[in-house]
Write a protein that holds these residues in place. Structure first.
Motif, mmCIF file in Angstrom:
data_model
loop_
_atom_site.group_PDB
_atom_site.id
_atom_site.type_symbol
_atom_site.label_atom_id
_atom_site.label_comp_id
_atom_site.label_asym_id
_atom_site.label_seq_id
_atom_site.Cartn_x
_atom_site.Cartn_y
_atom_site.Cartn_z
ATOM 1 N N GLU A 194 -6.820 12.533 9.370
ATOM 2 C CA GLU A 194 -7.732 12.602 8.228
ATOM 3 C C GLU A 194 -7.375 13.712 7.250
ATOM 4 O OE1 GLU A 194 -9.793 10.853 6.512
ATOM 5 O OE2 GLU A 194 -9.264 9.343 8.003
ATOM 6 N N ARG A 195 -6.632 13.401 6.227
ATOM 7 C CA ARG A 195 -6.324 14.378 5.189
ATOM 8 C C ARG A 195 -6.311 13.646 3.871
ATOM 9 N NH1 ARG A 195 -1.283 18.132 6.233
ATOM 10 N NH2 ARG A 195 -1.658 18.422 4.032
ATOM 11 N N LYS A 196 -6.379 14.417 2.798
ATOM 12 C CA LYS A 196 -6.425 13.787 1.480
ATOM 13 C C LYS A 196 -5.186 12.918 1.256
ATOM 14 C CE LYS A 196 -5.911 15.916 -2.476
ATOM 15 N NZ LYS A 196 -5.975 17.167 -3.237
ATOM 16 N N GLU A 197 -4.019 13.493 1.606
ATOM 17 C CA GLU A 197 -2.768 12.773 1.367
ATOM 18 C C GLU A 197 -2.718 11.477 2.167
ATOM 19 O OE1 GLU A 197 -3.062 15.861 2.145
ATOM 20 O OE2 GLU A 197 -1.942 17.136 0.756
ATOM 21 N N THR A 198 -3.178 11.555 3.448
ATOM 22 C CA THR A 198 -3.101 10.350 4.260
ATOM 23 C C THR A 198 -4.030 9.272 3.719
ATOM 24 O OG1 THR A 198 -4.536 11.505 5.782
ATOM 25 C CG2 THR A 198 -2.262 11.255 6.455
ATOM 26 N N ARG A 199 -5.186 9.698 3.204
ATOM 27 C CA ARG A 199 -6.083 8.696 2.622
ATOM 28 C C ARG A 199 -5.435 8.037 1.406
ATOM 29 N NH1 ARG A 199 -10.347 12.172 4.137
ATOM 30 N NH2 ARG A 199 -10.445 13.167 2.110
ATOM 31 N N MET A 200 -4.700 8.860 0.621
ATOM 32 C CA MET A 200 -3.996 8.290 -0.528
ATOM 33 C C MET A 200 -2.913 7.317 -0.072
ATOM 34 S SD MET A 200 -3.832 11.662 -2.882
ATOM 35 C CE MET A 200 -2.364 11.193 -3.772
ATOM 36 N N LEU A 201 -2.249 7.702 1.056
ATOM 37 C CA LEU A 201 -1.204 6.830 1.599
ATOM 38 C C LEU A 201 -1.788 5.488 2.018
ATOM 39 C CD1 LEU A 201 1.829 6.827 2.530
ATOM 40 C CD2 LEU A 201 0.954 7.412 4.790
ATOM 41 N N TYR A 202 -2.958 5.541 2.678
ATOM 42 C CA TYR A 202 -3.597 4.288 3.100
ATOM 43 C C TYR A 202 -3.919 3.423 1.880
ATOM 44 C CZ TYR A 202 -4.423 6.766 7.487
ATOM 45 O OH TYR A 202 -4.285 7.469 8.633
ATOM 46 N N ALA A 203 -4.437 4.050 0.848
ATOM 47 C CA ALA A 203 -4.797 3.311 -0.365
ATOM 48 C C ALA A 203 -3.543 2.658 -0.950
ATOM 49 C CB ALA A 203 -5.441 4.255 -1.372
ATOM 50 N N ALA A 204 -2.432 3.410 -0.964
ATOM 51 C CA ALA A 204 -1.185 2.874 -1.509
ATOM 52 C C ALA A 204 -0.697 1.688 -0.681
ATOM 53 C CB ALA A 204 -0.125 3.976 -1.550
ATOM 54 N N MET A 205 -0.828 1.810 0.653
ATOM 55 C CA MET A 205 -0.378 0.724 1.525
ATOM 56 C C MET A 205 -1.194 -0.536 1.290
ATOM 57 S SD MET A 205 0.494 2.719 5.083
ATOM 58 C CE MET A 205 -0.892 1.926 5.800
ATOM 59 N N ALA A 241 -2.839 -1.326 -1.389
ATOM 60 C CA ALA A 241 -2.506 -1.875 -2.702
ATOM 61 C C ALA A 241 -1.196 -2.654 -2.631
ATOM 62 C CB ALA A 241 -2.406 -0.738 -3.713
ATOM 63 N N ALA A 242 -0.196 -2.101 -1.916
ATOM 64 C CA ALA A 242 1.115 -2.764 -1.834
ATOM 65 C C ALA A 242 0.990 -4.132 -1.183
ATOM 66 C CB ALA A 242 2.080 -1.881 -1.041
ATOM 67 N N ILE A 243 0.196 -4.218 -0.118
ATOM 68 C CA ILE A 243 0.060 -5.505 0.572
ATOM 69 C C ILE A 243 -0.671 -6.508 -0.318
ATOM 70 C CG2 ILE A 243 -0.994 -6.671 2.545
ATOM 71 C CD1 ILE A 243 -0.471 -4.112 4.154
ATOM 72 N N LEU A 244 -1.716 -6.051 -1.009
ATOM 73 C CA LEU A 244 -2.460 -6.961 -1.878
ATOM 74 C C LEU A 244 -1.582 -7.456 -3.029
ATOM 75 C CD1 LEU A 244 -5.983 -5.254 -1.929
ATOM 76 C CD2 LEU A 244 -5.288 -7.358 -0.738
ATOM 77 N N ILE A 245 -0.749 -6.530 -3.558
ATOM 78 C CA ILE A 245 0.167 -6.942 -4.628
ATOM 79 C C ILE A 245 1.167 -7.968 -4.092
ATOM 80 C CG2 ILE A 245 2.043 -6.124 -6.132
ATOM 81 C CD1 ILE A 245 0.392 -3.499 -6.416
ATOM 82 N N ALA A 246 1.681 -7.713 -2.870
ATOM 83 C CA ALA A 246 2.620 -8.657 -2.263
ATOM 84 C C ALA A 246 1.960 -10.024 -2.102
ATOM 85 C CB ALA A 246 3.089 -8.125 -0.911
ATOM 86 N N ALA A 247 0.697 -10.029 -1.680
ATOM 87 C CA ALA A 247 -0.031 -11.289 -1.512
ATOM 88 C C ALA A 247 -0.151 -12.012 -2.851
ATOM 89 C CB ALA A 247 -1.408 -11.011 -0.915
ATOM 90 N N ALA A 248 -0.457 -11.246 -3.892
ATOM 91 C CA ALA A 248 -0.603 -11.848 -5.220
ATOM 92 C C ALA A 248 0.722 -12.436 -5.703
ATOM 93 C CB ALA A 248 -1.103 -10.790 -6.206
ATOM 94 N N ILE A 249 1.822 -11.673 -5.479
ATOM 95 C CA ILE A 249 3.142 -12.168 -5.909
ATOM 96 C C ILE A 249 3.490 -13.442 -5.153
ATOM 97 C CG2 ILE A 249 5.616 -11.646 -5.873
ATOM 98 C CD1 ILE A 249 4.842 -8.712 -6.417
#
Lengths: 334, 332
Positions: free
Chosen positions: B106-117, B119-127
C-alpha cells in the motif's frame, strides 16, 4: 565540500514510524556521531542520508542541493559498513579500485589512487590477496580504502568497529580519527558505543525512538544533558537518578548525579547506605551502594579506596555537578 | 565430534550404497550393453550375458540411416540456447525477488501502478473490440478475455514475493499435454513448428520457473550489504548485477544452468510434438527407432546410447560443480 542538512526527515516502514521528523545541520569537515540504543533509528537515518532507503517525508540537502530524490551513487558519499561488505571474489586491489572503475577513471589514475590509498592504510603488501585471507582489522582498512579513493564529500560509517575485538577497536578508532584530521572531510559515524562517540566526535547526535534527544559537543552533553535520556545514556557508569525528598528539597522531580561527582565517606554525609560490591581496578574503584530509602547507587572513586562489601558509608553529591530534571524529564536550568 | 561407526557397519552401509547405485544405473548399463549385441541376441530370453557376439553393426546402421550430427546439433543449440536466454531473464527476476521483495503493497506509487495496469487492460480490450474481424468472434471474445485477465494480473501484481514464487512453481504442476493443442495451433499460425527458435522458446518457458526458483535461493545467500556497497560505489543496477552479483553466484548459476540443460536435453514431450525433421533433437532421433512394430532393440539401444552419451559425459565431468551448486549455502 560536504555539508549535509536534514529537514523534517521522516521514515516509516508500513505503519511503524522509525524516524519521526529529524532536523539536523552538519557543517563541512565535521565529525558527527549518531549514537543511541539499538532500535533508536540511527542506522536508518544514516541509510536515508546514503540513499539506500527512500525517505517517507522531508528533505535531504547535500552541499546546498536537494539530494532527496538522488540515488546512492549520485550523492557523492562513501560508506563503510559494519560487515565491511567487501567483494569476496575480487582482490584487495580490485576492491579498492571498484568505485573508480564504476566512475570510468583511466587505468593510470586508478593505479595511482589505489597505490596512494594502500600506502595510507598499510595495505600495500596485501593488494593481491582476497578479502577472505585478511584479518578483521585489515578488512576494515580495505573498506575504508574503497571509500577514500572516491574522494567523497562525506564518509558514512555504520558501526564499523563492532565486529573487531577490543584492542583492535581502540587502534582503529585512533586511525579513523587520524584519517579525519588528514582528509578534513565530513564524517558521519553511527555507533551504539558512547565511548566511541565521546572520543571521536566533534558533535554528537543522541537519538531516542527516532527523534533527536540532543545535539552538541561531547562535553556539552556530559556537562549539560538536556533531558533524562541523554543524562543516562552519556557517561559510564550511568548517572544515578534520585527521586523523593532529596529531589524535592532541590526543587526538582528528580536529580541526577554522576558516579564520579559523588563523595563517599565512612563517617558523615547526606545519604547513608551499605556497600553491596566494590570493584577495585587499581586506577579507580567502583562502589555499588544500597542507599537507605533511595536504592542502588554507583560511586566512582579515583585510585584505590579501602571499601568492602557490607561497609556502612555516607554519600554526598557535589552540588555544582548536580543535574535537576522536571516531571517530563527535561532539564531545569540552574 | 566425528560419529564413530564399527567397521562392519561401514562395510554394510557401503555395500548398500553401491547396490542402490547399481540398481539405478542398471537400465543405462543394460541399454549400452544391448547396443553392442546383434538384434537376435538383443531380445533372446533368458537374456544372454557371456555367449554374446559383440558387434558395432548397430552403430554403423544407425549412423548411416539417420543424420546423427543434425540431431545432436539441434539438441545442443536448443537446450543450451534456451537456457542462456532463460538465465538472462531469470537473473534480473531472481535479483528483484531476493533483494527487493514486495513487502508493503500500500503506497501512493503502487496505487498509481494499479490504476495504470487497469487502464492498459481496458484500452487493450477496447482495441481488440475495434479491430475485431467482421466475423465477430474476436470482437466479443477478445475483450472478454482481456477483462477476465484483470483479476489474474492484479492477483499476481499485489502478491508478496513468496506468493509469486509459489505461483511460478505451480505452473509446473499442470501437465504439458493440457495446453498442447492451443500451443500447437499457435506455433502453426506463427510458423514456429519444426524451428529451432520455436523449440528453444518452449524449452525456455518450461525451465524458467525452475531456473528462477533455484537462482532465487542462491541469491538469498548473498549478503544484501555487498550489493548496497556496490550501489554506494557508484555501480548502476546493471553493473551491480554483472560485476558483483553474478560472479558471487557463479557456482549457483553454473549448477542451475547444468540442471536446466540436462532437463531440456531429455525433454521429449514438446520436442516430439513440435518438430518433424529440421529442428528435431536427439529425443526425436531415439523415437524414430521405436516403431510400433519395434523389435529392433539393439538399434534402439544404439540410438539411445548415442543420444545420452554427450549429456552423460557432461554430467560426469561436472558432478563436483553440480553437487556443490545444489548444496550451495547449506554450509557456510
Amino acid at each position: 565540500m560536504g555539508s549535509i542538512e536534514l529537514q523534517q526527515v521522516r521514515k516509516s516502514f508500513g505503519s511503524v514510524n522509525i524516524i519521526k521528523g529529524v532536523d539536523l545541520q552538519i557543517k563541512d569537515g565535521e565529525f558527527v556521531v549518531f549514537v543511541g540504543p539499538s532500535g533508536c533509528g540511527k542506522s536508518t537515518l544514516l541509510r536515508l542520508i546514503a540513499g539506500l532507503e527512500d525517505v517517507t517525508g522531508g528533505k535531504i540537502v547535500i552541499d546546498g542541493k536537494d539530494a532527496t530524490e538522488r540515488g546512492p551513487a549520485q550523492r557523492g558519499l562513501a560508506m563503510v559498513f559494519q560487515s565491511y561488505a567487501l567483494y569476496p571474489h575480487m582482490s584487495v586491489r580490485n576492491n579498492i579500485a571498484f568505485p573508480l572503475k564504476m566512475a570510468k577513471a583511466s587505468k593510470e589514475v586508478i593505479d595511482a589512487k589505489v597505490a596512494r590509498a594502500a600506502g595510507t592504510l598499510n595495505l600495500t603488501d596485501y593488494l593481491d590477496r582476497r578479502p577472505g585471507q585478511l584479518s578483521g582489522g585489515q578488512r576494515q582498512r580495505v573498506a575504508i580504502g574503497r571509500a577514500i579513493v572516491r574522494e567523497p564529500s562525506a564518509f558514512l560509517f555504520d558501526e564499523p568497529l563492532s565486529n573487531l575485538d577490543a584492542a583492535l577497536r581502540v587502534q582503529m578508532r585512533l586511525e579513523i580519527g587520524e584519517l579525519h584530521k588528514t582528509l578534513k572531510t565530513t564524517m558521519i559515524y553511527v555507533t551504539h558505543d558512547q565511548v566511541e562517540a565521546m572520543t571521536m566526535a566533534d558533535k554528537i547526535v543522541v537519538l531516542d525512538l527516532g527523534a533527536i534527544a540532543q545535539v552538541g559537543a561531547p562535553l556539552d552533553l556530559y556537562n549539560r544533558p538536556d533531558n533524562l535520556f541523554v543524562a543516562k545514556f552519556i557517561g559510564s557508569p550511568t548517572m544515578n537518578i534520585v527521586k523523593g525528598p532529596s529531589a524535592d528539597k532541590r526543587g526538582a522531580d528528580c536529580v541526577g548525579i554522576r558516579p564520579e561527582h559523588t563523595d563517599i565517606s565512612t563517617t558523615a554525609g547526606e545519604w547513608p547506605g551499605t556497600v553491596r560490591i566494590a570493584e577495585h581496578l587499581g586506577s579507580e574503584t567502583f562502589v555499588y551502594v544500597d542507599v537507605d530509602g533511595i536504592g542502588p547507587f554507583t560511586v566512582r572513586v579515583d585510585g584505590e579506596a579501602p571499601l568492602h562489601a557490607s561497609d556502612r558509608v555516607f554519600l554526598t553529591p557535589r552540588e555544582s555537578r548536580l543535574h535537576r530534571f522536571n516531571a517530563a524529564g527535561a532539564r531545569i536550568a540552574a | 565430534m566425528a560419529i564413530r561407526k564399527s567397521l562392519g557397519r561401514r562395510i554394510g552401509v557401503n555395500l548398500l550404497a553401491w547396490a542402490i547405485g547399481f540398481v539405478i544405473f542398471f537400465p543405462i548399463l543394460w541399454t549400452i550393453m544391448t547396443s553392442f549385441k546383434s538384434e537376435l541376441d538383443a531380445f533372446a530370453f533368458p537374456p544372454k550375458f557371456f555367449s554374446v557376439h559383440w558387434t558395432l553393426e548397430n552403430y554403423k546402421e544407425v549412423l548411416s540411416r539417420s543424420n546423427y550430427p543434425l540431431f545432436a546439433y539441434n539438441s545442443i543449440v536448443e537446450s543450451v540456447g534456451a537456457n542462456i536466454v532463460g538465465l538472462l531473464i531469470a537473473i534480473p527476476a531472481a535479483w528483484s525477488m531476493a533483494f527487493a521483495p514486495t513487502i508493503v503493497p500500500e503506497r501512493k506509487e503502487t496505487r498509481m501502478l494499479y490504476a495504470a495496469m487497469l487502464a492498459a487492460i481496458l484500452i487493450a480490450a477496447a482495441i481488440l473490440y475495434l479491430i475485431g474481424d467482421a466475423r465477430g468472434d474476436w470482437r466479443i471474445y477478445g475483450p472478454i478475455v482481456a477483462i477476465a485477465c484483470i483479476p489474474v494480473v492484479f492477483w499476481i501484481a499485489t502478491r508478496r514475493t513468496p506468493d509469486v514464487l509459489m505461483w511460478m512453481l505451480s505452473t509446473k504442476m499442470m501437465p504439458g499435454v493440457g495446453v498442447l493443442v492451443p500451443i500447437f495451433l499457435w506455433f502453426r499460425d506463427l510458423h514456429l513448428l519444426d524451428t529451432r527458435f520455436g523449440v528453444g522458446f518452449m524449452l525456455m518457458l518450461m525451465n524458467l520457473p525452475i531456473i528462477i526458483w533455484m537462482l532465487y535461493t542462491y541469491f538469498k545467500e548473498i549478503p544484501a550489504g555487498i550489493l548496497e556497497a556496490a550501489r554506494m560505489d557508484g555501480a548502476s543496477l546493471l553493473n551491480e548485477i554483472v560485476y558483483v552479483l553474478t560472479p558471487m553466484a557463479t557456482p549457483g548459476i553454473a549448477s542451475t544452468m547444468l540442471l536446466a540443460v540436462i532437463l531440456s536435453w531429455n525433454e521429449a514431450f514438446w520436442t516430439l510434438n513440435l518438430t518433424t525433421h529440421d529442428a528435431a533433437p536427439l529425443t526425436a532421433f531415439i523415437a524414430s527407432y521405436s516403431a510400433p512394430e519395434g523389435l529392433f532393440w539393439a538399434k534402439l539401444s544404439a540410438a539411445s546410447t548415442l543420444a545420452i552419451a554427450p549429456i552423460l559425459v557432461l554430467g560426469w565431468l561436472s558432478q563436483k560443480q553440480l553437487v556443490r551448486g545444489l548444496t550451495f549455502g547449506a554450509v557456510k
